[in-house]
Design an enzyme around this catalytic site. Structure first.
Site: not given
Ligand code: ADP
Ligand code: ADP
Ligand code: MG
Ligand code: MG
Ligand code: MG
Ligand code: MG
Lengths: 221, 333, 333, 221
Positions: B57, B219
């Protein structure tokens, strides 16, 4: 035949083999309704467990084995599976105490403790489409099997594995209410829960290992 | 899978090495267990603001370590929450004696691992508070589910709470502020393509040549609906409307608008989308007072975007504007 | 083609609107002709540093407009150089009375259009100097060709020359400095995927599932060689070796290492590559004193990276470290 | 028949139609060895040219038309093509001066001026794989055709168009030494140069328009 520390260690090797062999399948299941890491997480965890045992002094009791498994899983797996599988082994360790070998009843008690620990940590109920849907029926089947006279660990684990497999299969139509799959809402239905599947695989590996051990060393029958 | 990597199993460790090399003035990177702390930390007497989560991320969270934001960040494996011992070690390394505030994105794995770490840190003698971030309106919240996910709003919470800790707010104050910000920040995202996790080797999901996924997580979790690609005007409305309806945001509200790239969407498209969002907000009488545009909460190379809206007041504006000096956010210093 | 756009023909104009909305404190955006100037400009008595080029390379150039860097930037259509009237208008808007320095990437189109603009600006009464940037070692230079392209090194030239103009250097001084920086900066890039120009609708080139293109330009120009994907260690060496051999850089040299994403490569891979480059440079006794890591000279959503190496001295370091306040690069202010 | 300002305007419409019709082909050629915008650049440019003429007062002479085409192309095309095609039209405007209509010789002179302007700006020689490889032989062929007694614009342009087409075709095996294609080195060989192709298309459109005009209004033959 009761299960000694050597039997437990052999069973762990069998579990690791199974997890590694099913890594891609578990990744695929988790890709469908999660984030695609479950097979990788467990592979990383159980591979680390075996490495730990190779390094460490041989533990003296099954309980000590379970504890080392627990702490290793907790410190290497991460994700939801790390704390949950870790807690399961930690509670199992407490349940079997200092016993030098496990009979059928102790195996059932260990499974019961494992479920209770997982539920306490993860707050999932049966039907939420998690590994609890495999582990809870497994513990119940183990408890029933353990009431049979002279129930062996192999027999108890065989009953548990069968129940876990059925329980895992039964997660397919469910809508997930816990874990990452719950974000999908209705779209989570129609898929096998990866954690339930891995739980069933692990219990089957334990059962097979226990029954092989019960039959004595290969070729000695 | 085409990636600039050597081996899927060493990606995170190698990236951390590169990050340490890239920012020697800002960061120190510790390996085994892996965590990142600010180079000038621990700061005595200051609340340690600690976050973390799965890798992939970036710049979240390691890129936000530094003066005015995080004291430490713990990167897990790609898309996998860090383990308790990482978090515990990070807390210990960041502890300036005023306690630690854990900012945790609301995912089962993160919550469980940070929970265990918090217990361990308390045993170590550090006072610890935890605030969960759950700003994703794409997920239905209920007592019976895992609850909402933490997504883009995380950056805003970390910046604002980091500024409060930097000015000397105590642990209870930082915790209350974090809860307040979480209470008034909302996000939603969409994807045009999915990223590929190195150890998986295939995209997290596959979209048709003209499909997009609405309400995706960071995700690679698939979203709640799959629809045909639409003009940007419609895409932006698909994200903005549920956000506005949720808090709800209304006429006269002062807000921070954060237009975030999921990683693979280029800046030219992101600015275009940002312009649309500003126009739609203006039409609704909502006053954009601060903005952030860029790839700050990503999902590997996923193409797509998210919008985050935070209701502002004078205190939050002051904390947002306060100096920050991290690899990814920097101003006034 | 999946993009967050409304209509290929309005992408640049809409993105500029979004950019204006996103950075009201830093930028003013003018349309028809399109150019971007710093919000606090023109700065009286200061050399105006002006650049520009095709759109699709964001944040280059508009994201570098602001205190300590560019006074104005002219965005052309995607991958197409701006027209002379854009550049002429930008020069006029940025002119602080001390002349204008045009920093132009060496492409036929850019050179011709900026040349014409310079002629027009001189007629308008502004003293103008032009410096071409041609740092791409993937292209063979010769008197008989278009010469080398300007790529990643552009960011470094703009930052350093911008700092010199900000401290008050005169036009001749800024021009000489720009030539000096261009003389000691070298770059090379590779691509794993190609970007898609909105008005084309298909990727600029197509690579097989395990192919990469070495020596690509930033406009989707194919490179000089197509090979199978390799481990990151090898990829980085493929870029670094020709760069080192070209200037050449040698043992004891002090350098700035710029690891650039072409747009679609996530930060985790970029940091990984940066770490490798730092290691290889250390092995060769080359001292990395400054670094920049991120998507700063992009080619839409292309996956890939480039490396840029600039030989440093004390003056260049001082100018690099000087405060800068732009949307994409900001420190000390 | 000489070419009046109306004929020039009709020819420009024909050029625009051709460019728009071949937009994707030109984009494709430029994708192969450049950056894929040549068809889009010229479409934007010539569409703007037509819009300009719709807005502006009708220009009085062919030279005024060429000049407005030049400035419009320069301010709307960008890239290499903008200044180069713009310069070509600007020089053509100067070459034809105030003439109210063009004969064959003036057409040839305009083409000669155009080539010289492009070469002065872009520094490309014939053989460098650029639009010069179409425009230079076109100008030569036009000059030769213009020496014929009573050479019409249509005849001169027909000769130019044929030469441009041959010249463009001949760029295929060449290795580019100028423009963006030069970055490809040897890999630029085997592809048609987009600028040479568009030049040939434009000249062919001009020739066809001139010959149609020479035959008078449709149906009036
Ligand atoms: N709250 C929970 N209680 C019990 N099991 C859970 C819970 N949340 C998730 N799980 C189990 O964890 C599995 C996913 O594990 P894993 O993929 O390793 O972690 P993560 O979801 O963090 O990526 C799910 O398939 C589910 O069986
Ligand atoms: N130096 C030059 N002299 C003449 N023609 C050139 C030169 N450079 C490029 N060209 C022509 O320009 C064409 C490309 O135009 P275009 O694609 O519109 O611009 P760009 O290359 O800037 O994208 C080439 O095909 C070539 O014919
Ligand atoms: Mg998972
Ligand atoms: Mg995970
Ligand atoms: Mg171009
Ligand atoms: Mg082109």
């Amino acid at each position: 035949m009761d299960c000694t520390v050597d039997g437990v260690l052999a069973a762990l090797r069998a579990v690791t083999d199974t997890v590694v062999a099913h890594r891609d399948e578990l990744v695929g299941l988790d890709r469908a309704i999660g984030d695609g890491d479950h097979g990788e997480n467990l592979t990383r965890g159980f591979t680390s467990v075996l490495a730990k045992f190779a390094d460490a002094d041989q533990p003296g009791t099954p309980g000590q084995v379970f504890k080392l498994v627990a702490t290793t899983l907790i410190s290497t797996v991460g994700g939801a599976a790390g704390p949950l599988f870790g807690t399961a082994f930690l509670r199992a360790a407490t349940a079997v105490g200092e016993a030098s070998s496990l009979d059928g009843e102790l195996v059932a008690a260990a499974l019961r403790a494992a479920v209770d620990g997982v539920v306490a940590r993860g707050k999932a109920a049966e039907g939420d489409k998690t590994l609890v849907d495999a582990l809870a029926p497994a513990a119940r089947a183990a408890e029933t099997a353990a009431t049979e006279p002279n129930a062996t660990p192999a027999a108890v684990l065989a009953a548990a594995a069968q129940a876990a497999e059925d329980g895992a299969e039964a997660t397919v139509p469910l809508v997930a209410r816990k874990g990452r799959a719950s974000y999908l809402g209705e779209r989570s239905a129609g898929h096998l829960d990866p954690g339930a599947r891995s739980t069933a695989l692990i219990l089957r590996a334990l059962a097979t290992s226990a029954s092989t051990a019960a039959q004595g060393p290969a070729g000695a029958r | 899978m085409k990636k600039i990597i050597n081996d899927p199993s060493t990606v995170v460790a190698e990236a951390l090495r590169g990050m340490a090399a890239a920012h020697p003035d800002l960061l120190r990177v510790h390996t085994d267990p892996a965590f990142i702390v600010r180079a000038d930390g621990p700061v005595a007497g200051k609340v340690a603001v600690v976050s973390g989560g799965g890798s992939g991320h970036e710049p979240l969270h390691g890129g936000f370590v530094g003066m005015g934001m995080l004291d430490a960040a713990c990167p897990g494996a790609v898309f996998t929450s860090p383990t308790p011992d990482q978090v515990q070690a990070a807390i210990a390394a960041a502890d300036g004696g005023a306690g630690a505030l854990l900012l945790v994105k609301n995912y089962t794995g993160d919550v469980l691992n940070f929970e265990t770490a918090a217990e361990l840190a308390v045993i170590d003698g550090t006072e610890v508070r935890t605030v969960l971030i759950d700003d994703d309106v794409a997920v239905q919240d209920s007592l019976y589910t895992a609850g909402r996910r933490g997504v883009g709003g995380t950056v805003l919470v970390e910046k604002i709470v980091g500024a409060a800790a930097e000015r000397g707010d105590d642990l209870a104050g930082c915790e209350a502020l974090a809860r307040r910000v979480v209470g008034q920040v909302r996000s939603m995202g969409l994807a045009l393509t999915a990223g590929t996790v190195p150890h998986v080797g295939e995209p997290s999901f596959t979209l048709g040549a003209d499909e997009m996924e609405i309400g995706i997580g960071i995700h690679g979790e698939p979203g709640r609906a799959r629809v045909s690609v639409e003009p940007a005007d419609v895409m932006v409305r698909r994200l903005l409307d549920p956000i506005l309806a949720d808090l709800p945001f209304g006429k006269g509200d002062r807000v921070l608008l954060f237009t975030n790239s999921m990683g693979g969407t280029p800046l030219i498209e992101l600015y275009l989308a940002h312009g649309i969002a500003e126009r739609l907000l203006a039409e609704r009488g909502i006053v954009v007072e601060r903005r952030l545009v860029g790839p700050y909460t990503t999902s590997l190379e996923m193409q797509g975007m998210s919008l985050t809206l935070l209701r502002l007041d004078d205190e939050l504006i002051e904390l947002w504007d306060a100096p920050v000096r991290t690899p990814a956010l920097r101003w006034g210093a």
